[in-house]
Scaffold this active site. Structure first.
Site, PDB file in Angstrom:
ATOM      1  N   CYS A 117       0.816  -1.213   0.000  1.00 47.80           N
ATOM      2  CA  CYS A 117       0.000   0.000   0.000  1.00 47.80           C
ATOM      3  C   CYS A 117       0.852   1.266   0.000  1.00 47.80           C
ATOM      4  CB  CYS A 117      -0.914   0.022   1.211  1.00 47.80           C
ATOM      5  SG  CYS A 117      -2.205  -1.205   1.097  1.00 47.80           S
ATOM      6  N   CYS A 165      -2.177   9.089   6.846  1.00 43.21           N
ATOM      7  CA  CYS A 165      -0.934   8.889   7.619  1.00 43.21           C
ATOM      8  C   CYS A 165      -1.222   9.004   9.118  1.00 43.21           C
ATOM      9  CB  CYS A 165       0.118   9.910   7.209  1.00 43.21           C
ATOM     10  SG  CYS A 165       0.631   9.761   5.495  1.00 43.21           S
TER      11      CYS A 165
END
Lengths: 290, 399
Positions: free
Chosen positions: A40, A111
């Site tokens: 990913c 994130c």
């Protein structure tokens, strides 16, 4: 080029608390939370050293594969965790990570979510709770490009008050590959919006109740809030509950499914159930499992 | 900070000062419309003709075969659409999986309109299998659109061998040569290419100007309908300063073609220096059949944006095919088509040089790169192929 804050760049170029934790004294426990994957494009290993006596995080370090915001978010998380008890740490959200950094571009919010997930994984490891009990992979896979389930999507929508599929992509990447799952994400958004509307209706109804509730009114309201607000969330995580009895202000419930025997059932009772009932009906209500 | 060190010439190039000097009078003094009948317009018209000749000379073509466009994307779109209009009964398009979005996204749109598109794959070096092309070609093939050289890896396709096969089936052949022009000599007169696209800002001209070569005798229906400009092949008042600039840039590119060997020497020095000092780094794409200015290097276990931002701190500009740099969440379609392992895919950096690149810049990059890569690898949880976590994910090789 992304519009990163100075603090993001500072934490990217000079990250705090990088690496693994190797030294361990008696009375300390080292645990790790791993999330993401190299496929990913971002992955995080969060290491925590926990003082067993005080249940306090004595040290937090990270190893990150990812972009500048992934590295900065991981480093920021470790700074936020130091000195917190395990229970306090569980309340750290991805918002706190982004606030600490002075913000992240919307497209990079995943994130910060990765940091929150690694934290949960580490603490669940510490508590010895099998990750499968809370892993979002339990649900149906919606985004096959990034392996994201409906459970995870629903959670991030609720936690971050997300209203568009584009935001879902920014926060968890779902829909960011071939895009074919975007209509399903739209359906999930609509489902949650409907749920929230219903909750609002219940809350409004409760607000219009007389100041002093009869026992019957109280029990009916408790049953209604449990059915409409509490059970759907527990069921998504593989758990459930049933109203057993109401004695005065004590609400007795039977925990079922993954909630039954779960090491964090006390937190579930206090945070997820008792707080919801207190806010919705009466601040004096307490919840006990039978 | 020192002057930036620019290794991103496949994205765009510095405008040559001679080019700026040539175009400036057409912004300031000679602002006439080349279609006007008066002297003021006439002298501008002559400048446009001269520019057309300069571009034609660079390509080994005739002036009448050159149409000025606004960019490479316009050239690619105009060529493919013209080829389809010229053969309305043919419904097949052949292209590759590694084309520029100007071709790929148009093909995807055309698929929705009923065309059948065959996307040829590439091997681990980024090279085409000509057998796959042969198998795909039919009498229904209207156009084959294949790039001369790949923008990310620099891999050069065997265009003439491809062209011979395309011609055997009576299809039209479009070549996106945006990256190849100025780096490789062309002689379109003796080639099998029917349409060829180039873009000014890749050869030290400004952005917003390009050219499309259309072989004499090939039917061409305009994409942009308007006045009689470009012999009716593209409406719209000519962007004269940019056209003049492109002409000069083409002239200079032709002059500098022999010095491309020096670019290649510097590229090789950079590449070999990186491979010698940084472990777990490898060149992506065909090491031989490649543009002389391009080097795409995969740095295992780390992510491209982090490398780019670290380089930027030292004033070094490069490019990455990683997802994090693009706003997309998928890494480069070109690098994915090569079947690179995930350990490499996200950490690939493209260094693309120009005739302005100096030895000192190469030395500076070689000095800082090992430090950057080491620092990021120290931060990474994946530091070798045997890392437990990596093994668990069974992701040593993608797709």
């Amino acid at each position: 080029m992304w519009d990163y804050t100075e603090k993001v760049m500072e934490y990217f170029h000079h990250p705090r608390n990088q690496g693994a934790i190797t030294e361990q004294k008696e009375g300390e426990k080292i645990v790790t939370g791993e999330v993401g994957s190299i496929a990913c494009g971002d992955a995080l290993k969060l290491h925590l050293k926990i003082d067993e006596a005080t249940k306090t995080i004595a040290e937090a370090t990270f190893q990150t594969f990812g972009c500048a915001s992934a590295i900065a978010s991981s480093s920021a998380l470790t700074e936020l965790l130091k000195g917190k008890t395990v229970e306090e740490a569980l309340n750290v959200t991805n918002h706190e990570i982004t606030e600490f950094l002075g913000g992240l571009p919307e497209e990079k919010m995943h994130c910060s979510v990765m940091g929150q997930e690694a934290l949960e994984a580490a603490i669940y490891n510490y508590k010895g709770i099998p990750l499968d009990n809370h892993e979002e992979s339990e649900g149906n896979i919606i985004c096959s490009c990034f392996g994201i389930s409906d459970t995870k999507i629903k959670r991030v929508i609720r936690d971050n008050k997300i209203t568009t599929a584009e935001q879902v992509t920014n926060y968890v990447k779902a829909g960011g590959g071939c895009s074919t799952c975007l209509p399903e994400i739209d359906d999930i958004l609509a489902e949650i919006a409907t749920e929230e509307e219903k909750s609002l209706e219940v809350a409004n109804k409760i607000r219009t109740q007389p100041a002093v509730l009869t026992n019957l009114q109280k029990i009916n309201l408790i049953q209604q809030v449990i059915t409409e607000q509490i059970r759907p969330i527990l069921i998504e995580d593989g758990g459930d509950l049933e109203l057993f009895d109401v004695e005065g202000d004590v609400v007795k419930v039977i925990l079922k499914g993954a909630c039954d025997g779960c090491a964090s059932s006390t937190e579930t009772l206090k945070n997820a159930i008792e707080n919801t009932l207190q806010e919705a009906i009466l601040p004096t209500l307490t919840v006990e499992a039978v | 900070m020192n002057e930036p060190i620019y290794f991103d010439n496949n994205a765009t190039t510095k405008i040559d000062e001679e080019v700026i000097a040539t175009m400036l009078p057409y912004l300031q003094t000679y602002y006439g419309n080349p279609s006007s009948m008066h002297t003021f317009g006439g002298q501008v018209g002559r400048a446009v003709r001269e520019a057309r000749g300069q571009v034609a000379s660079l390509l080994g073509a005739q002036e009448s075969e050159i149409i000025f466009t606004s960019c490479g994307t316009e050239g690619d779109n105009a060529a493919i659409l013209a080829a389809l209009k010229a053969q309305p009964n043919k419904k097949q398009i052949i292209t590759t999986k590694v084309e520029h979005p100007a071709v790929l996204n148009l093909c995807r749109k055309l698929e929705k309109e009923g065309y059948v598109v065959t996307y040829l794959g590439v091997d681990s070096k980024g090279q085409l299998d000509l057998g796959e092309l042969e198998a795909a070609l039919t009498n229904d093939t209207a156009v084959v659109s294949i790039m001369y050289a790949n923008n990310e890896t620099g891999v050069v396709f065997p265009i003439e061998e491809i062209g011979q096969r395309v011609k055997a089936y009576g299809a039209l052949f479009h070549v996106d040569a945006v990256q190849a022009v100025g780096k490789i000599p062309f002689n379109l007169e003796t080639s099998s290419i029917d349409f060829l696209t180039l873009s000014g800002h890749k050869i030290h001209a400004p952005k917003g100007i390009g050219a499309l070569y259309v072989r004499k005798g090939v039917r061409f229906r305009p994409h942009l309908i308007g006045g009689h400009q470009e012999r009716g092949r593209r409406g719209g008042t000519e962007n004269v300063p940019a056209i003049v600039a492109l002409g000069k840039a083409a002239e200079l590119a032709r002059k500098h073609l022999p010095s491309v060997a020096e670019e290649q020497r510097l590229r090789d020095k950079l590449e070999q220096g990186i491979l010698a000092t940084i472990p777990d780094a490898a060149v992506n794409g065909d090491p031989i059949n490649r543009l002389p200015n391009t080097s795409n290097i995969g740095f295992k276990y780390i992510e491209g944006e982090a490398i780019l931002l670290s380089l930027d701190q030292y004033g070094i500009c490069a490019s990455s095919g990683s997802a994090c740099t693009s706003g997309s969440l998928e890494p480069s379609h070109v690098l994915q088509a090569l079947g690179l392992p995930y350990t490499v895919l996200h950490g690939s950096i493209r260094f693309s040089l120009s005739r302005f690149t100096t030895e000192a810049e190469i030395d500076r990059a070689l000095d800082v790169l090992p430090r950057i890569i080491n620092r990021l690898r120290d931060l990474s949880p994946f530091n070798n192929d045997n890392a437990d976590w990596l093994k668990e994910q069974s992701l040593a090789v993608s797709h």
